[in-house]
Design an enzyme around this catalytic site. Structure first.
Site, short mmCIF file in Angstrom:
data_model
loop_
_atom_site.label_atom_id
_atom_site.label_comp_id
_atom_site.label_asym_id
_atom_site.label_seq_id
_atom_site.Cartn_x
_atom_site.Cartn_y
_atom_site.Cartn_z
N GLU A 13 -0.77 1.66 2.90
CA GLU A 13 0.40 2.28 3.00
C GLU A 13 0.63 3.63 2.32
O GLU A 13 1.47 4.37 2.82
CB GLU A 13 1.80 1.30 2.83
N GLU A 55 0.56 -8.89 3.70
CA GLU A 55 1.91 -9.08 3.08
C GLU A 55 2.34 -10.67 3.29
O GLU A 55 3.10 -11.24 2.68
CB GLU A 55 2.70 -7.97 3.12
#
Length: 261
Positions: A138, A118
């Site tokens: 995640e 990210e």
């Protein structure tokens, strides 16, 4: 007695190559897993070099076979305050990059997992090699995305963001190049040099690069709104128990794999 921790400065190497700052995640024995202290240090370094007074730009890369394994789950949050601190330290790296007056290029040398993948999304370009791979696990671990990923990932790859985040699909270098996650794929030995070349090409003497970066990057209000959404999701994951159970499940699976290996 708590074991002494290694200073964050020892996990981020700093070099200047042809007037470009190269910041290297330098914890290869842990696949460059990121602690809160490392993220704070990274944000501080980006701000230090991002003024444009000392260098023409910044390259962010990793040492060893991984760019980064993402959040260091050996230091996973155990309280809601720690959850907030963890997310805020990720968000602040994004803020630091988007505030710079110089180009920031991610030289993604290998596997980029979770929060580390990210971090590359807010960079102005991403250069990889055949070994580059994106993986956002995640959703199956009770964790949630951060770093304004809810805005930046869709901005880069459109609806591919759904399968990357919700499906946790591994995205290899060829696929990453095809969907726009990577801008270029080069030979491993040329990775950092190519990123440095990009910075220099984008910063001609007397040019207006800083002004164009401000025009082309996402607006601050959009990014902060994404942070707020992600913070609310993290709060819900924590209060529901999903985060704690997900991290415990990760370690149980890892222990089982090591035992049977």
């Amino acid at each position: 007695m708590t074991a002494p921790t290694t200073p964050a400065t020892q996990h981020i190497a700093v070099d200047v190559v042809r007037d470009v700052a190269v910041l290297t995640l330098d914890r290869p024995e842990k696949l460059n897993a990121l602690t809160v202290a490392m993220r704070r240090r990274l944000a501080a370094l980006v701000r230090e070099f991002g003024t444009g007074r000392r260098v023409r730009g910044i390259v962010l890369t990793g040492r060893g076979r991984a760019f980064s394994a993402g959040e260091d789950l050996t230091q996973a949050p155990t309280t809601e305050a720690e959850v907030h601190e963890a997310f805020e330290s990720f968000h602040d790296v994004t803020r630091a990059v988007l505030e710079t007056r110089v180009p920031v290029i991610a030289a993604v040398n290998g596997l980029a997992v979770g929060g580390a993948s990210e971090i590359t999304l807010c960079c102005d370009a991403r250069v990889g090699t055949e070994a580059t791979e994106y993986f956002q696990p995640e959703n199956a671990r009770g964790l949630t995305i951060s770093n304004a990923t809810s805005l930046l990932l869709r901005r880069l790859v459109g609806n591919h963001a759904l399968r990357m985040v919700i499906g946790s699909e591994r995205i290899g270098s060829a696929e990453a190049l095809r969907i726009g996650l990577l801008d270029e794929v080069v030979e491993p030995g040329a990775l950092v040099e190519r990123a440095v070349d990009t910075v220099r090409a984008w910063t001609p003497q007397g040019g207006t690069t800083a002004l164009h970066l401000a025009l082309l990057r996402p607006r601050t209000a959009e990014v902060e709104a994404a942070f707020e959404r992600e913070d609310r999701a993290a709060h819900e994951a924590w209060t529901s128990g999903l985060l704690t159970a997900g991290v415990a499940g990760f370690w149980n699976t890892k222990q089982t794999e090591e035992t049977t290996a």
